[in-house]
Design an enzyme around this catalytic site. Sequence first.
Site, short mmCIF file in Angstrom:
data_model
loop_
_atom_site.label_atom_id
_atom_site.label_comp_id
_atom_site.label_asym_id
_atom_site.label_seq_id
_atom_site.Cartn_x
_atom_site.Cartn_y
_atom_site.Cartn_z
N ASN A 61 -7.54 -20.63 -132.09
CA ASN A 61 -7.69 -19.32 -131.45
C ASN A 61 -9.06 -18.71 -131.71
O ASN A 61 -9.27 -17.51 -131.43
CB ASN A 61 -6.60 -18.37 -131.96
CG ASN A 61 -5.24 -18.71 -131.40
OD1 ASN A 61 -5.07 -18.90 -130.21
ND2 ASN A 61 -4.24 -18.82 -132.28
N ARG B 246 -3.20 -24.53 -136.88
CA ARG B 246 -3.32 -24.32 -135.44
C ARG B 246 -3.93 -22.96 -135.10
O ARG B 246 -4.48 -22.78 -134.01
CB ARG B 246 -1.94 -24.47 -134.77
CG ARG B 246 -2.03 -24.45 -133.26
CD ARG B 246 -0.76 -24.95 -132.59
NE ARG B 246 -0.93 -24.98 -131.14
CZ ARG B 246 -0.08 -25.58 -130.32
NH1 ARG B 246 0.98 -26.20 -130.78
NH2 ARG B 246 -0.30 -25.56 -129.02
N LYS C 75 2.43 -25.66 -126.36
CA LYS C 75 2.55 -24.20 -126.40
C LYS C 75 2.72 -23.71 -124.97
O LYS C 75 1.83 -23.84 -124.14
CB LYS C 75 1.32 -23.57 -127.04
CG LYS C 75 1.45 -22.06 -127.25
CD LYS C 75 0.14 -21.46 -127.75
CE LYS C 75 -0.08 -21.74 -129.21
NZ LYS C 75 -1.29 -21.02 -129.73
N HIS D 277 -10.12 -17.32 -117.66
CA HIS D 277 -9.86 -17.42 -119.09
C HIS D 277 -11.08 -17.94 -119.84
O HIS D 277 -11.46 -17.41 -120.90
CB HIS D 277 -8.67 -18.35 -119.34
CG HIS D 277 -8.37 -18.60 -120.78
ND1 HIS D 277 -7.90 -17.62 -121.63
CD2 HIS D 277 -8.50 -19.72 -121.55
CE1 HIS D 277 -7.74 -18.12 -122.85
NE2 HIS D 277 -8.10 -19.39 -122.82
N ARG E 211 18.15 -25.62 -122.69
CA ARG E 211 17.55 -25.57 -124.03
C ARG E 211 16.55 -26.69 -124.27
O ARG E 211 16.30 -27.07 -125.41
CB ARG E 211 18.63 -25.55 -125.12
CG ARG E 211 19.52 -24.30 -125.06
CD ARG E 211 20.51 -24.27 -126.21
NE ARG E 211 21.29 -23.05 -126.18
CZ ARG E 211 22.42 -22.91 -125.49
NH1 ARG E 211 22.88 -23.92 -124.77
NH2 ARG E 211 23.08 -21.76 -125.51
N GLU F 68 1.95 -23.25 -135.19
CA GLU F 68 0.92 -22.28 -135.54
C GLU F 68 1.25 -21.54 -136.83
O GLU F 68 1.13 -20.31 -136.92
CB GLU F 68 0.72 -21.29 -134.39
CG GLU F 68 -0.63 -20.60 -134.41
CD GLU F 68 -0.91 -19.80 -133.16
OE1 GLU F 68 -1.09 -18.58 -133.28
OE2 GLU F 68 -0.96 -20.39 -132.07
N HIS G 283 -10.45 -16.15 -129.34
CA HIS G 283 -9.40 -15.78 -128.38
C HIS G 283 -8.84 -14.37 -128.57
O HIS G 283 -8.21 -13.84 -127.65
CB HIS G 283 -8.26 -16.79 -128.45
CG HIS G 283 -8.56 -18.06 -127.72
ND1 HIS G 283 -9.66 -18.84 -128.00
CD2 HIS G 283 -7.91 -18.69 -126.70
CE1 HIS G 283 -9.67 -19.89 -127.20
NE2 HIS G 283 -8.64 -19.82 -126.40
N GLU H 51 -13.72 -23.75 -123.72
CA GLU H 51 -12.78 -24.28 -124.70
C GLU H 51 -13.34 -25.53 -125.38
O GLU H 51 -13.07 -25.79 -126.55
CB GLU H 51 -11.44 -24.61 -124.03
CG GLU H 51 -10.65 -23.40 -123.55
CD GLU H 51 -9.97 -22.64 -124.68
OE1 GLU H 51 -10.08 -23.06 -125.86
OE2 GLU H 51 -9.31 -21.62 -124.41
N LYS I 142 -7.79 -31.04 -130.60
CA LYS I 142 -6.51 -30.35 -130.47
C LYS I 142 -5.35 -31.24 -130.89
O LYS I 142 -4.40 -30.77 -131.52
CB LYS I 142 -6.31 -29.86 -129.03
CG LYS I 142 -5.08 -28.95 -128.92
CD LYS I 142 -5.10 -28.08 -127.69
CE LYS I 142 -3.98 -27.05 -127.79
NZ LYS I 142 -3.88 -26.20 -126.58
N HIS J 33 -8.43 -12.55 -125.09
CA HIS J 33 -7.17 -12.10 -124.49
C HIS J 33 -7.21 -10.60 -124.21
O HIS J 33 -6.61 -10.12 -123.23
CB HIS J 33 -6.00 -12.43 -125.41
CG HIS J 33 -5.65 -13.89 -125.44
ND1 HIS J 33 -4.91 -14.46 -126.44
CD2 HIS J 33 -5.95 -14.89 -124.57
CE1 HIS J 33 -4.76 -15.75 -126.20
NE2 HIS J 33 -5.39 -16.03 -125.07
#
Length: 363
Positions: free
Chosen positions: A248, A244, A146, A267, A124, A240, A251, A188, A230, A255
């Site tokens: 994106n 946050r 993330k 990417h 965990r 997010e 994105h 990015e 960031k 994606h």
Amino acid sequence: MSELTVTGPTRIDVGGDAPYQVLVGRDLLGELPALLTGAEQAALLYAEPLKPRAEALAGLLDAAGVRALPIEVPDAEDGKTIGVAAGCWDALGANGFTRTDVVIGLGGGAVTDLAGFVAAAWLRGVRWVPVSTSLLGMVDAAVGGKTGVNTAAGKNLVGAFHPPAGVLCDLAMLDTLPHADLVAGLAEVVKCGFIADPAILDLIEADPAAAQDPASPALRELVERAIRVKAHVVTHDLRESGLREFLNYGHTLAHAIEKVEHYRWRHGHAVSVGLIYAAALSVAAGHLAPEIAARHRRVLASLGLPVGYEADAWPALLAAMRVDKKARGSRLRFVVLDDLGSPTILAGPADELLEAAYREVIA
């Protein structure tokens, strides 16, 4: 190549409930043992092309009194699967990996995503450290906690938020990075310029060649500026829930392109096209001045990044976007711009508006 005049690492703080530092500089591996205090073992995830570097890093760990557990994983997006993660967990279990031990991700964004996810789920949550070897990893995947893997339904749909113990961005790693991969990572960086720090755009426009030189002071400044963008965002919104989401920008379509291309596209190349689309959608929705959308195309093209995509791909792309993580029920959500450094959310745009914006991508 010009030589860097800055010596020593730049330390960028990331706050929140689990604060850590991002170190940016050259020849930083000597900083790694300080992040492993109390660990008896360090699982070292890497892909085959980085085997010599992984062996060298394993030697450094052993010299520091930490037993290295090298785990080779498939390269790039092929490594980001539940099956690969399960194999890593089996290796941790077989070696008695405990809560005080550490997972290290040596590689680009894909290995970073995988290593963080493996660490987040094992017991965990154990410590992990990304050692980025790509520009994309440094400015995006390594920072923010993330983590995740891909599924047949889409990219990064299974994952966890799990901040690292620290991040090493060793710019010397970029000296041998293929030029196409370096340039892809700049997409990015450009994104950060449009959503938060327009000085990034000014730096690239002043000297696009320097922006692509891994030994230049210009690239170091671009990396640091993108990381600071960031770091600020994830400090205030780890999970997010608001701010946050703006990371994106570009994105949603990116994606979708990756999924349609079966992850054969880099990417950063997909993000570049996605930025063109997001800017066009911003204009079509009445949010953004057309000249700022045109600046997207000029900046990205000056770096040799793609600024268009296939005309007949729209139905498949729209279907892929409907399972995007940012969707709410049947309503698509897009990050758009009101102005430079001023992103906002466009929720539930009409299909006709989405298609009109895509026509600008194929123009």
